[in-house]
Design a protein around this motif. Structure first.
Motif, short mmCIF file in Angstrom:
data_model
loop_
_atom_site.label_atom_id
_atom_site.label_comp_id
_atom_site.label_asym_id
_atom_site.label_seq_id
_atom_site.Cartn_x
_atom_site.Cartn_y
_atom_site.Cartn_z
N GLY A 145 0.80 -1.22 0.00
CA GLY A 145 0.00 0.00 0.00
C GLY A 145 0.83 1.27 0.00
N ASN A 146 0.27 2.31 0.59
CA ASN A 146 0.92 3.62 0.69
C ASN A 146 0.98 4.00 2.16
N TRP A 147 2.18 4.06 2.72
CA TRP A 147 2.32 4.32 4.16
C TRP A 147 1.86 5.71 4.55
N ARG A 148 1.96 6.68 3.60
CA ARG A 148 1.52 8.04 3.92
C ARG A 148 0.00 8.11 4.09
N ARG A 149 -0.72 7.35 3.29
CA ARG A 149 -2.18 7.39 3.32
C ARG A 149 -2.78 6.28 4.18
N GLY A 150 -1.93 5.39 4.69
CA GLY A 150 -2.43 4.33 5.54
C GLY A 150 -3.16 3.23 4.80
N LEU A 175 -8.80 2.76 15.52
CA LEU A 175 -9.63 3.20 14.40
C LEU A 175 -9.20 4.62 14.02
N VAL A 176 -8.56 4.76 12.85
CA VAL A 176 -8.06 6.06 12.40
C VAL A 176 -8.90 6.50 11.20
N TRP A 177 -9.45 7.71 11.29
CA TRP A 177 -10.32 8.23 10.24
C TRP A 177 -9.93 9.68 9.92
N ASN A 178 -10.29 10.10 8.72
CA ASN A 178 -10.02 11.47 8.24
C ASN A 178 -8.54 11.70 7.94
N ARG A 179 -7.88 10.65 7.48
CA ARG A 179 -6.49 10.81 7.04
C ARG A 179 -6.39 11.69 5.80
N GLN A 180 -7.43 11.64 4.97
CA GLN A 180 -7.36 12.37 3.71
C GLN A 180 -8.73 12.92 3.33
N GLY A 230 -3.22 -0.35 2.32
CA GLY A 230 -2.48 -1.62 2.29
C GLY A 230 -2.56 -2.32 3.64
N LEU A 231 -2.44 -3.66 3.61
CA LEU A 231 -2.54 -4.44 4.83
C LEU A 231 -1.54 -4.01 5.88
N LEU A 232 -0.29 -3.75 5.47
CA LEU A 232 0.77 -3.48 6.43
C LEU A 232 0.65 -2.12 7.08
N ASN A 233 -0.27 -1.27 6.61
CA ASN A 233 -0.40 0.08 7.17
C ASN A 233 -1.75 0.31 7.85
N ASN A 234 -2.55 -0.74 7.96
CA ASN A 234 -3.88 -0.60 8.53
C ASN A 234 -3.81 -0.67 10.06
#
Length: 547
Positions: free
Chosen positions: A219-224, A237-242, A226-230
């Motif tokens: 995935g994309n670590w900046r946007r959270g 629970l992280v929301w409103n990253r983008q 991909g499996l490895l960044n979830n």
């Protein structure tokens, strides 16, 4: 007059009969005026804020070709909710002398375009704000704001009001097992591409039932993504990253990251799948990959990086000019500056297999020194005793506090039995009971004594003897090579008396120094074309020594 009708509804949540209702209203106006209906243009479930509508595109094309004399719609916002788009359509129709008439507003003029266009744009902005507010409220309740991550199932139940609940999730045990497998393999050194290929060979479906790919995992670590960044896998629970903005040229939404202070983070420990230690190992490896990926001595972006093809690729350097030592042909390592620039006079080369064999044999011989084995066992026991001592001290302090709290509770209970009671005593009792529960929850159990394998020294010796075989074992070589490379910051190739001397730089040298310090006479590790020197990393002593 040849009349055309345009009708549209916005989303799949609205009724498909909405278009039929709009057409029926427009047909009444056509019949009243005595016009002739020539074409009906319609778009189903498409927002009026975009131009990517098949019916709307056909409408504008036919308007340019003079296919109708008047255009009807229920209202202006059916044609478009974008100020720029509705103004452009009005310009086109005016140029072609085609009146625009709506059932709600009558014949449209510039005043309608300005006012209704502004109102439609404000409506969209207000709708977006209300939707965002509603989603944030759902997240604050520790529920999903939309979509379900791989590893979880949707829970569909009825609330107290009889309405179905939304956003509830539970862990899917089968998918959670796959997630733990992916995290464990990545932490051990396997690439996302290799992990994806293995999952596909096992017949395991990826998210949404599709095949696995490297991007699905990394995935994309900046946007959270991909499996490895979830982070939900760690119980957060992280929301409103983008946020999303629309490209005016293409009409497509583009993601823009929000600053971290705007993120909404809620703890949901019941949804944890990955333990903190494994999560941190994965993050450390991702960080290292982004910061230390070097190709031809220049840094590149991590998403364009490739795994080293050979055991020591990328860390071999020339001891004369400091340039990289690369494969100048299929088998031989040589100085890149000699080959590409002609700025170095170190023209000696070495076969790749000879280099790897010499280094691994040197490590094997040094690691087998009995002093090193004894030091390893002794250091293990000392560290274990130190940690257990700290735990014992903490446990004793906690036991003492627990006994004190229990005595205080007993004193208050005795006082109450004797007829002494006040509101302050009740509050103090409740506070003490809560502290007692906390102490009991966090009370550590006594550790078991260390269990060292009776043949540990022989087992260690056998493993080291098979070092080269282990690095070529398909099941172990990825992780083993990764760990070995992490202990070596550089391998320098220094010409000396017509042959190359290999100098190892990094923490591994300090490890081998333990065995070297106890040797009466250093054994010689030399082949026909090389000798080896080990240089410890920064902060280690001694800094240089020979095998």
């Amino acid at each position: 007059m040849r009349a055309a009708i345009y009708a549209r509804y916005s989303s799949d949540m609205q009724s498909r009969t909405s278009v039929e209702d709009q057409v029926r209203l427009c047909q009444k106006r056509i019949d009243l005026e005595g016009w002739q209906l020539t074409e009906v243009y319609a778009d189903h479930g498409i927002s009026g804020a975009t131009l990517s509508r098949p019916g709307y595109r056909k409408l504008t094309e036919d308007a340019r070709n003079g296919a109708f004399d008047i255009l009807l719609a229920e209202s202006i916002d059916r044609l478009s909710r974008d100020q720029e788009h509705i103004a452009a359509l009005y310009k086109l129709l005016t140029y072609r002398s085609i009146p625009l008439v709506t059932v709600a507003e009558g014949e449209i003029s510039e005043l309608h375009i300005g006012l209704k266009g502004t109102m439609s744009a404000l409506y969209l902005k207000d709708l977006a704000q209300k939707t965002h507010r509603g989603l944030e409220g759902r997240v604050r309740q520790k529920r999903s704001a939309g979509g379900v991550s791989y590893g979880y199932d949707v829970v569909r139940t009825l609330g107290n009001d009889g309405m179905p609940t939304t956003g509830e999730r539970v862990i899917n045990d089968e998918e959670a097992s796959v997630i733990r497998q992916v995290f464990g393999q990545f932490a051990s050194g396997r690439s996302p591409r290799a992990i994806a290929a293995a999952l596909n060979l096992q017949g395991i479906d990826g998210p949404r039932g599709t095949a696995w790919g490297a991007s699905t995992i990394y995935g994309n670590w900046r946007r959270g993504t991909g499996l490895l960044n979830n982070e939900l896998y760690t119980g957060k629970l992280v929301w409103n990253r983008q946020r999303f903005v629309k490209d005016p040229d293409t009409g497509r939404r583009q993601a823009r990251p929000n600053p971290p202070e705007q993120w909404i983070v809620e703890e949901v420990p019941e949804l944890r799948i990955i333990e903190e230690e494994l999560w941190n190992e994965v993050k450390d490896r991702q960080t290292e990959a982004r910061s230390q990926i070097i190709v031809d001595r220049s840094t590149i972006r991590s998403e364009r990086a490739r795994r080293p093809r050979h055991l020591f690729s990328g860390i071999i350097e020339c001891g004369v000019c400091g340039g990289g030592f690369i494969l100048v042909n299929k088998h031989q390592y040589g100085c890149a500056n000699v080959r590409n620039r002609g700025t170095c006079d170190n023209r000696l080369t070495m076969r790749r297999d000879s280099l790897e064999e010499a280094v691994l044999d040197g490590l094997r011989d040094s690691l087998l020194h009995p002093d090193l084995v004894a030091e390893f066992v002794g250091e293990y026991q000392r560290e274990w005793n130190r940690l257990r001592g700290e735990e014992n001290a903490a446990r004793q302090r906690q036991d003492a506090e627990l006994q004190k709290v229990e005595r205080q509770i007993a004193n208050i209970v005795t006082a109450v039995k004797n007829g002494l009671y006040s509101e302050a005593m009740g509050e103090e009792l409740r506070s003490l009971e809560e502290r007692k529960r906390q102490l009991k929850r966090t009370q550590p159990t006594a550790p078991e004594p260390p269990r060292l394998h009776p043949g540990l020294a022989e087992l260690y010796r056998r493993k080291v003897t098979d070092l080269r075989a282990s690095l070529n074992d398909d099941a172990l070589k990825v992780e083993a090579a990764e760990r070995l490379r992490s202990l070596l910051s550089a391998i320098r190739m220094i010409p000396e008396d017509g042959r190359l001397q290999i100098e190892l730089v990094g923490e591994l040298a300090a490890i081998l120094a333990l065995g070297q310090a106890g040797m009466q006479k250093s054994p010689s590790l030399a082949t026909e074309a090389l000798s080896i020197t080990l240089v410890a990393g920064v902060g280690f002593e001694p800094t240089t020594f020979r095998l």
